[in-house]
Design an enzyme around this catalytic site. Structure first.
Site, PDB file in Angstrom:
ATOM      1  N   GLN A 185       0.818  -1.217   0.000  1.00 28.43           N
ATOM      2  CA  GLN A 185       0.000   0.000   0.000  1.00 28.43           C
ATOM      3  C   GLN A 185       0.851   1.267   0.000  1.00 28.43           C
ATOM      4  O   GLN A 185       0.339   2.343  -0.310  1.00 28.43           O
ATOM      5  CB  GLN A 185      -0.942   0.020   1.206  1.00 28.43           C
ATOM      6  CG  GLN A 185      -2.042  -1.030   1.120  1.00 28.43           C
ATOM      7  CD  GLN A 185      -2.967  -0.945   2.310  1.00 28.43           C
ATOM      8  OE1 GLN A 185      -2.668  -1.498   3.370  1.00 28.43           O
ATOM      9  NE2 GLN A 185      -4.075  -0.240   2.169  1.00 28.43           N
TER      10      GLN A 185
ATOM     11  N   LEU B 141      -7.762   1.724   3.135  1.00 26.23           N
ATOM     12  CA  LEU B 141      -7.164   3.030   2.829  1.00 26.23           C
ATOM     13  C   LEU B 141      -6.831   3.164   1.348  1.00 26.23           C
ATOM     14  O   LEU B 141      -6.734   4.274   0.833  1.00 26.23           O
ATOM     15  CB  LEU B 141      -5.895   3.253   3.671  1.00 26.23           C
ATOM     16  CG  LEU B 141      -6.101   3.395   5.190  1.00 26.23           C
ATOM     17  CD1 LEU B 141      -4.760   3.481   5.898  1.00 26.23           C
ATOM     18  CD2 LEU B 141      -6.969   4.601   5.523  1.00 26.23           C
TER      19      LEU B 141
ATOM     20  N   HIS C  58      -3.391  -8.279   1.226  1.00 20.89           N
ATOM     21  CA  HIS C  58      -2.647  -7.278   0.439  1.00 20.89           C
ATOM     22  C   HIS C  58      -1.305  -7.832  -0.048  1.00 20.89           C
ATOM     23  O   HIS C  58      -0.827  -7.466  -1.119  1.00 20.89           O
ATOM     24  CB  HIS C  58      -2.372  -6.028   1.274  1.00 20.89           C
ATOM     25  CG  HIS C  58      -3.497  -5.036   1.291  1.00 20.89           C
ATOM     26  ND1 HIS C  58      -3.972  -4.429   0.160  1.00 20.89           N
ATOM     27  CD2 HIS C  58      -4.220  -4.524   2.328  1.00 20.89           C
ATOM     28  CE1 HIS C  58      -4.964  -3.586   0.494  1.00 20.89           C
ATOM     29  NE2 HIS C  58      -5.131  -3.633   1.791  1.00 20.89           N
TER      30      HIS C  58
HETATM   31 ZN    ZN Z   1      -6.557  -2.594   2.805  1.00 18.63          ZN
END
Ligand code: ZN
Length: 150
Positions: free
Chosen positions: A51, A89, A134
């Site tokens: 991320q 997010l 992720h």
């Molecule tokens: Zn996430």
């Protein structure tokens, strides 16, 4: 302290598989600190390295019980299931119901390289499962059962 840029859905890096960390050097420690700073600033409860654009297997979380950093996290046990609303997010403005295990045990390394076993129930189980996804390029939108208004 450094805030890193959070990659958003559509960025191809979010779809790649992250590599195992072999050596916890100063750069990894700095990455972990930056990830926590970035997560807190964005008012999130978890963040995975992809991320912030780094394809390494490291996640950070804080579900209100203090910061947790896990390097090379691997689920070793799951039990039950829960259906709750979650968001990400990297996917702003969207939330939906996702089925996750009710209980999960995750093994990995802490920032000093010591082996740890984290047991998560309820919300922590959800967050652990979400963040580990992720690392394999999976977003909650791949698993969403139903979107909800946010
Ligand atoms: Zn996430």
């Amino acid at each position: 302290m450094a805030i890193r840029h959070i990659r958003k859905d559509g960025d191809p890096i979010l779809r790649k598989k992250s590599r195992k960390i072999k050596n916890i050097d100063e750069r990894i420690k700095e990455l972990a600190e930056d990830m926590l700073d970035t997560m807190y600033q964005a008012e999130g409860v978890g963040l995975a390295a992809p991320q912030v654009g780094v394809l390494k297997r490291i996640i950070v979380l804080d579900v209100g019980e203090g910061p947790i950093t896990i390097i090379n996290p691997e689920p070793v046990y799951t039990e039950g299931k829960q259906e709750e609303i979650e968001g990400c997010l990297s996917v702003p403005g969207k939330a939906g119901i996702v089925v996750r295990p009710e209980l999960i045990k995750v093994k990995g390394l802490d920032i000093e390289g010591k082996e740890i076993l984290i047991k998560g129930e309820g919300f922590l189980a959800r967050a652990l499962s979400h963040e580990m996804d992720h690392l394999d390029g999976i977003l909650f939108t791949d698993k969403v059962v139903k979107y909800v208004e946010v």
